[in-house]
Design a protein around this motif. Sequence first.
Motif, PDB file in Angstrom:
ATOM      1  N   PHE A 189       6.141 -26.339 -29.789  1.00  0.00           N
ATOM      2  CA  PHE A 189       5.920 -27.749 -29.453  1.00  0.00           C
ATOM      3  C   PHE A 189       4.673 -27.974 -28.595  1.00  0.00           C
ATOM      4  N   THR A 190       4.127 -26.909 -28.003  1.00  0.00           N
ATOM      5  CA  THR A 190       3.016 -27.077 -27.054  1.00  0.00           C
ATOM      6  C   THR A 190       1.759 -26.301 -27.442  1.00  0.00           C
ATOM      7  N   ALA A 191       1.750 -25.683 -28.621  1.00  0.00           N
ATOM      8  CA  ALA A 191       0.599 -24.893 -29.094  1.00  0.00           C
ATOM      9  C   ALA A 191       0.317 -23.708 -28.177  1.00  0.00           C
ATOM     10  N   THR A 192       1.377 -23.077 -27.689  1.00  0.00           N
ATOM     11  CA  THR A 192       1.248 -21.839 -26.934  1.00  0.00           C
ATOM     12  C   THR A 192       1.885 -20.718 -27.741  1.00  0.00           C
ATOM     13  N   VAL A 193       1.671 -19.484 -27.313  1.00  0.00           N
ATOM     14  CA  VAL A 193       2.249 -18.325 -27.995  1.00  0.00           C
ATOM     15  C   VAL A 193       3.457 -17.850 -27.198  1.00  0.00           C
ATOM     16  N   GLY A 194       4.601 -17.714 -27.872  1.00  0.00           N
ATOM     17  CA  GLY A 194       5.810 -17.258 -27.200  1.00  0.00           C
ATOM     18  C   GLY A 194       6.487 -16.162 -27.995  1.00  0.00           C
ATOM     19  N   ILE A 195       6.822 -15.069 -27.342  1.00  0.00           N
ATOM     20  CA  ILE A 195       7.508 -13.977 -28.032  1.00  0.00           C
ATOM     21  C   ILE A 195       8.853 -13.683 -27.375  1.00  0.00           C
ATOM     22  N   LYS A 196       9.886 -13.615 -28.205  1.00  0.00           N
ATOM     23  CA  LYS A 196      11.179 -13.098 -27.781  1.00  0.00           C
ATOM     24  C   LYS A 196      11.218 -11.628 -28.187  1.00  0.00           C
ATOM     25  N   PRO A 197      11.210 -10.722 -27.229  1.00  0.00           N
ATOM     26  CA  PRO A 197      11.252  -9.302 -27.581  1.00  0.00           C
ATOM     27  C   PRO A 197      12.615  -8.902 -28.137  1.00  0.00           C
ATOM     28  N   THR A 198      12.692  -7.692 -28.643  1.00  0.00           N
ATOM     29  CA  THR A 198      13.962  -7.126 -29.082  1.00  0.00           C
ATOM     30  C   THR A 198      14.959  -7.142 -27.927  1.00  0.00           C
ATOM     31  N   GLY A 454      -1.079 -35.425 -34.989  1.00  0.00           N
ATOM     32  CA  GLY A 454      -1.877 -34.617 -34.072  1.00  0.00           C
ATOM     33  C   GLY A 454      -1.055 -33.764 -33.130  1.00  0.00           C
ATOM     34  N   LEU A 455       0.230 -33.545 -33.443  1.00  0.00           N
ATOM     35  CA  LEU A 455       1.101 -32.719 -32.605  1.00  0.00           C
ATOM     36  C   LEU A 455       1.179 -31.303 -33.169  1.00  0.00           C
ATOM     37  N   PRO A 456       1.345 -30.301 -32.305  1.00  0.00           N
ATOM     38  CA  PRO A 456       1.307 -28.907 -32.747  1.00  0.00           C
ATOM     39  C   PRO A 456       2.481 -28.513 -33.637  1.00  0.00           C
ATOM     40  N   LEU A 457       2.182 -27.601 -34.559  1.00  0.00           N
ATOM     41  CA  LEU A 457       3.179 -26.928 -35.382  1.00  0.00           C
ATOM     42  C   LEU A 457       2.905 -25.429 -35.304  1.00  0.00           C
ATOM     43  N   ALA A 458       3.938 -24.624 -35.485  1.00  0.00           N
ATOM     44  CA  ALA A 458       3.774 -23.177 -35.358  1.00  0.00           C
ATOM     45  C   ALA A 458       4.503 -22.445 -36.472  1.00  0.00           C
ATOM     46  N   LEU A 459       4.093 -21.211 -36.687  1.00  0.00           N
ATOM     47  CA  LEU A 459       4.780 -20.302 -37.593  1.00  0.00           C
ATOM     48  C   LEU A 459       5.458 -19.209 -36.785  1.00  0.00           C
ATOM     49  N   GLN A 460       6.547 -18.688 -37.332  1.00  0.00           N
ATOM     50  CA  GLN A 460       7.309 -17.631 -36.674  1.00  0.00           C
ATOM     51  C   GLN A 460       7.210 -16.343 -37.493  1.00  0.00           C
ATOM     52  N   LEU A 461       7.045 -15.236 -36.799  1.00  0.00           N
ATOM     53  CA  LEU A 461       7.092 -13.916 -37.408  1.00  0.00           C
ATOM     54  C   LEU A 461       8.242 -13.140 -36.786  1.00  0.00           C
ATOM     55  N   ILE A 462       9.039 -12.506 -37.629  1.00  0.00           N
ATOM     56  CA  ILE A 462      10.213 -11.744 -37.188  1.00  0.00           C
ATOM     57  C   ILE A 462       9.979 -10.278 -37.550  1.00  0.00           C
ATOM     58  N   GLY A 463      10.280  -9.379 -36.624  1.00  0.00           N
ATOM     59  CA  GLY A 463       9.995  -7.964 -36.848  1.00  0.00           C
ATOM     60  C   GLY A 463      11.210  -7.071 -36.777  1.00  0.00           C
ATOM     61  N   ARG A 464      10.980  -5.807 -37.055  1.00  0.00           N
ATOM     62  CA  ARG A 464      12.021  -4.792 -36.913  1.00  0.00           C
ATOM     63  C   ARG A 464      12.344  -4.602 -35.428  1.00  0.00           C
ATOM     64  N   PRO A 465      13.506  -4.050 -35.110  1.00  0.00           N
ATOM     65  CA  PRO A 465      13.825  -3.785 -33.703  1.00  0.00           C
ATOM     66  C   PRO A 465      12.749  -2.920 -33.033  1.00  0.00           C
ATOM     67  N   PHE A 466      12.290  -3.351 -31.879  1.00  0.00           N
ATOM     68  CA  PHE A 466      11.313  -2.646 -31.054  1.00  0.00           C
ATOM     69  C   PHE A 466       9.964  -2.435 -31.757  1.00  0.00           C
ATOM     70  N   ASP A 467       9.661  -3.305 -32.710  1.00  0.00           N
ATOM     71  CA  ASP A 467       8.358  -3.252 -33.366  1.00  0.00           C
ATOM     72  C   ASP A 467       7.563  -4.514 -33.037  1.00  0.00           C
ATOM     73  N   GLU A 468       7.507  -4.831 -31.743  1.00  0.00           N
ATOM     74  CA  GLU A 468       6.723  -5.981 -31.307  1.00  0.00           C
ATOM     75  C   GLU A 468       5.241  -5.812 -31.654  1.00  0.00           C
ATOM     76  N   GLU A 469       4.780  -4.572 -31.734  1.00  0.00           N
ATOM     77  CA  GLU A 469       3.381  -4.325 -32.085  1.00  0.00           C
ATOM     78  C   GLU A 469       3.030  -4.942 -33.444  1.00  0.00           C
ATOM     79  N   MET A 470       3.959  -4.884 -34.385  1.00  0.00           N
ATOM     80  CA  MET A 470       3.739  -5.488 -35.698  1.00  0.00           C
ATOM     81  C   MET A 470       3.557  -6.995 -35.578  1.00  0.00           C
ATOM     82  N   LEU A 471       4.326  -7.617 -34.685  1.00  0.00           N
ATOM     83  CA  LEU A 471       4.225  -9.062 -34.505  1.00  0.00           C
ATOM     84  C   LEU A 471       2.885  -9.450 -33.893  1.00  0.00           C
ATOM     85  N   PHE A 472       2.387  -8.624 -32.966  1.00  0.00           N
ATOM     86  CA  PHE A 472       1.082  -8.922 -32.378  1.00  0.00           C
ATOM     87  C   PHE A 472      -0.034  -8.739 -33.408  1.00  0.00           C
TER      88      PHE A 472
END
Length: 491
Positions: A189-198, A454-472
């Motif tokens: 909603f705010t055009a920022t980057v947010g990650i939920k880790p495993t 003119g309001l932000p929209l975002a895409l979500q990427l979901i990864g394997r457990p403990f593969d946050e590197e893939m998301l980055f």
Amino acid sequence: MSDLTGLTIAEIRDGLATGQFSATELTHSYLAAMEAARDLNAYIVETPEKALEMAAASDARIASGEARPLEGVPLGIKDLFCTEGVHAQAASHILDGFKPVYESTVTANLWADGAVMLGKLNMDEFAMGSSNETSYYGPVVNPWRAEGSNAPMVPGGSSGGSATAVAARLCAGATGTDTGGSIRQPAAFTATVGIKPTYGRCSRWGIIAFASSLDQAGPLARTVRDSAIMLRSMASVDERDTTSVDLPVPDYEKAVGGSVKGLRIGVPKEYRIDGMPPEVEALWEQGKAWLKEAGAEIIDICLPHTQYALPAYYIVAPAEASSNLARYDGVRYGLRVPGDDIAAMYENSRAAGFGKEVKRRVMIGTYVLSAGYYDAYYLRAQKVRALIKRDFETVFEAGVDAILTPATPSAAFGVASKTTASPIEMYLNDIFTVTVNMAGLPGIAVPAGLDAKGLPLALQLIGRPFDEEMLFRTGQVIEDAAGHFAPERWW
């Protein structure tokens, strides 16, 4: 340098190292920005004296050649994290006056790496909400506005204060927590980057609990690189949290900018929900095209139990909330409202201390855990949860490297625009995010475009457990293709 608050964490690190400015100068810039933006209601408590003291210590370490990974970087901390000697009330009246005598593991990790605390950020009460309107301290206002309108927009929840503070340049980065989308939805909603880790990547010790099997801490930042830098400092194993996983913490920043050539990106058909706005569908298609152009292979996948995720989540999460919030009784700390006897004191304190949404979820949770209903609701929801987790395992076992979905079903909506509607309408904001929590997986929201207003929209990427590197890695492709978005200053 004229506008220090416009720098990313990576740029701050380089600027401090080369002596372009000091940590104290940087902190003063942020404190001035916070003072000028109080109408956004992002901070519950500001800690200027503590911030300047920490900044001075950072300047001394930089001068002596002993700079740590986050040396001098000013951060905002969600009010759910316990911070020693500083207000930590989960934005609730029931914890009135509570100042912990201990530090959460995540914030202790940040301070050990040299970060500077600017204050405690507003949030939905006990992290229960998708709009940051349930806070005892009032709603947070999104720094973004629809074109041609002055109507205030919500920043999403529950980490709405964190998202607004990052987007409005009131901190370089912020901590958040994500139980069903509470980092990723406000980031979108705010055009920022947010990650939920495993689940288990970051310690939950010292974080005020909502739903213990779902809660996970993570960063909100302006760029994919900044979120990678923050997560490396936040993550750790912790003997005080038995759900914390003893795995080495990678240098996530090294993954940023890595090639995605040959990766297999799954696109789940179940996320094409009825009534999805055409611009969200178009953005999803654009995301697929960007990844394909970068060399990834796009494949259709099936996650058949997705349709049950939201109802199952709204049984499991309230059940755990009912158990966790039973400790707030007015006896040992927080608000106490006297009564004729101890039972009346409990009732009076909880009636006055908890907000409407928290009461609703506690009542739902107590009901589904009660004798005669436990098997019909809670036990069945846990079985559905196991099936959702197995859906993801099947896809990843088949060779999918990451999954691409929309982050939210719409852009931000107006403050108070849904408060009179059915609670279910608000809960539907989590429709794309709750599956990730139910399965314990990592997920990242990356800004990808703007809607017709003119309001932000975002895409979500979901990864394997403990593969946050893939998301980055994959998230950086989207960020590079979409560009950066910032709100036009009006506050």
